[in-house]
Design a protein around this motif. Sequence first.
Motif, short mmCIF file in Angstrom:
data_model
loop_
_atom_site.label_atom_id
_atom_site.label_comp_id
_atom_site.label_asym_id
_atom_site.label_seq_id
_atom_site.Cartn_x
_atom_site.Cartn_y
_atom_site.Cartn_z
N VAL A 247 1.07 -1.06 0.04
CA VAL A 247 0.02 -0.13 -0.19
C VAL A 247 0.87 1.24 -0.08
N GLY A 249 -0.04 4.23 -1.57
CA GLY A 249 -0.75 5.64 -1.42
C GLY A 249 -2.27 5.42 -1.73
N MET A 250 -3.21 6.24 -1.50
CA MET A 250 -4.60 6.16 -1.55
C MET A 250 -5.08 7.79 -2.09
N TYR A 254 -7.41 11.09 -0.49
CA TYR A 254 -6.96 12.48 0.36
C TYR A 254 -7.76 13.76 0.42
N GLN A 258 -14.83 12.65 3.91
CA GLN A 258 -15.33 11.22 4.16
C GLN A 258 -14.79 10.38 3.41
N PRO A 259 -13.61 9.59 3.80
CA PRO A 259 -13.19 8.66 2.77
C PRO A 259 -14.34 7.73 2.25
N GLU A 260 -14.20 7.01 1.19
CA GLU A 260 -14.97 6.00 0.77
C GLU A 260 -14.78 4.63 1.77
N GLY A 261 -15.85 4.13 2.07
CA GLY A 261 -15.76 2.90 2.65
C GLY A 261 -15.51 1.63 1.85
N VAL A 262 -14.53 0.96 2.59
CA VAL A 262 -14.11 -0.44 1.57
C VAL A 262 -14.63 -1.64 2.39
N THR A 263 -15.50 -2.28 1.40
CA THR A 263 -16.43 -3.35 2.20
C THR A 263 -16.04 -4.77 1.85
N LEU A 265 -13.09 -6.19 2.65
CA LEU A 265 -11.76 -6.71 3.44
C LEU A 265 -11.92 -8.02 4.03
N ALA A 266 -13.18 -8.71 4.17
CA ALA A 266 -13.03 -10.11 4.44
C ALA A 266 -12.26 -11.05 3.64
N LEU A 268 -9.38 -10.40 2.70
CA LEU A 268 -8.11 -10.60 3.23
C LEU A 268 -7.84 -12.19 3.92
N GLY B 261 -18.62 -0.11 5.47
CA GLY B 261 -17.29 0.35 4.94
C GLY B 261 -16.36 0.62 5.84
N VAL B 262 -15.13 0.35 5.64
CA VAL B 262 -13.79 0.80 6.57
C VAL B 262 -13.20 2.00 5.84
N ILE B 269 -0.90 3.29 5.46
CA ILE B 269 0.30 3.94 5.09
C ILE B 269 0.82 4.58 6.11
#
Lengths: 339, 339
Positions: A247, A249-250, A254, A258-263, A265-266, A268, B261-262, B269
């Motif tokens: 990882v 950068g994102m 930036y 309110q950053p987007e939610g990442v759904t 992750l499970a 991983l 969402g996370v 980072i």
Amino acid sequence: MAQVRNKQVLLKNYVTGFPKESDMEIVEGSITLKVPEGSSDVVLLKNLYLSCDPYMRILMYKDTPLSLGFQYSPGSPLTAFGVSKVVESGDPKYKKDDLVWGVTKWEEYSLVPSAKILFKIDHTDVPLSYYTGILGMPGMTAYGGFFELGCPKKGEKVFVSAASGAVGQLVGQFAKLTGCYVVGSAGSQEKNKLGFDEAFNYKEESNLDAALKRYFPEGIDIYFENVGGKTLDAVLLNMRSHGRIPVCGMISQYNLSQPEGVTNLANLIYKEIKMQGFIVSQFYPLYPKFLEFILPHIREGKIAYVEDIVEGLEGGPAALVSLFSGQNLGKKIVAIAPE
Amino acid sequence: MAQVRNKQVLLKNYVTGFPKESDMEIVEGSITLKVPEGSSDVVLLKNLYLSCDPYMRILMYKDTPLSLGFQYSPGSPLTAFGVSKVVESGDPKYKKDDLVWGVTKWEEYSLVPSAKILFKIDHTDVPLSYYTGILGMPGMTAYGGFFELGCPKKGEKVFVSAASGAVGQLVGQFAKLTGCYVVGSAGSQEKNKLGFDEAFNYKEESNLDAALKRYFPEGIDIYFENVGGKTLDAVLLNMRSHGRIPVCGMISQYNLSQPEGVTNLANLIYKEIKMQGFIVSQFYPLYPKFLEFILPHIREGKIAYVEDIVEGLEGGPAALVSLFSGQNLGKKIVAIAPE
């Protein structure tokens, strides 16, 4: 003692949302071209090239979450990577006319602690501007992130976002050199593939998951993460077992309050994925090894590097802001003095 | 040839949302207590203890994203970890009355490929039910995830979610044995701290970020992730530089049609965090080493293990469903036959 003009780019205010040119201002100060008496650890630099990099946006937050050993504050010039020539050095490690790269400021001349200089430049048969990019911080970022954290193996499938940027364009080429299949995504219409196997414009894809399934029917082994948000979410659905996600950068996040939610992750867990954030400085000890690897490739034309050079400090704010437009192509550099 | 009753718990339909007891059904079948002629790789087991574990919910999805070498399908008994006694073995590695643990089925007797048996049970001075928990899959999960991926050092700050569960309660104790400071969160009112330094009920905390800042004023070095969602998001704000997040499970998300969402992943980072998902099987080669470590601790009473044993196969569906209530305390086991 002779004073000279010292044009500077100051941060005008802390930034919320997308940065604008008006968040910075150009001022004309002056500087005495002399290292203060008895200062054995400062160096006076004439800045030649200044580097525009996405992390700079994070430092524009009032309470930046990023600790790099320097911060931004309104009324002060931006601190950033650059290529400079030594005017005078209090530190015996450097002497007049040495070329160096490291952390300097957005101004014509900078008096900096010598510890902020990262490396002396020994090889000048390649463009000096390269030390803001392929031979500088972004080069080390791509090299360390891809090889040390990505642990690529021949034949693996690699996806790179922000593929036309300073780091992404190198990751893709490193992947090809390793014998990987590599696809890049970017936000521009340009179809310059930089030797990637495939490239697509994420803005033209209404369904990123479907796009990734088209380019990676067998899934992704390594995702070099530069953007975050929706792209990461779609990638997580398409990773292969034991995949790696360095990882870096994102950039898509930036400027969002309110950053987007990442759904997803499970995944991983399901795929036993290693996702590892990093800051380039951990890889600096590898710089000599990196140069040995990359200089021959540059000299033999086996690695290309696209630069987007703006002339003059006045163009700095616009250049920096343009990084976040999704139109960026190549390493963005501000050239502020003739070599 | 003599047939005996074989009660089973079948999956009735694929599950959406929270699982209900009615998603399963108890049926009374029959089985011939004989390994089929010429089958050199099957074993007939009498199941003694069946293990209820959160991952089982993921296998209840129609298109499960989890590949464990077995799947659920409506009309078939659930497949899961258990402790069993060998009735007859076609595989010469096992003989009648051997005690084993591994992957069996939710029924009284199971005919399984011998490859599904993971380990023969050699130590019976400890409770046999422990081989579904502290000495079985959850034990290896806690051990591998914490030590191999978490890489704990003495004095580090550790946070464990689902801290009263089969895995969480062990991670906390392993952390204490390593000389770490450890805080656990759980959803029950029980204040059994299992030797943790602190424990809190996440349902009583309106602001998880604030709760974590209270317990970890200096931040978290290792987060052992069992729940995902909002907890992970709050943890990301409180990680220390170079933190590690072994990702064991995300139980809060398994029943949601749209996972939460996370939003704070950019901290990966900023803090150079390694987040690594895993499936326990990668650690099975460490099982002998694990037993050497843990058996003395159990015998000397230095590690406690809380079990929640339900008697009878009929209680299985309710036991499994209760894992997702946030009230779970201890390792949930279904005892289906006297030892």
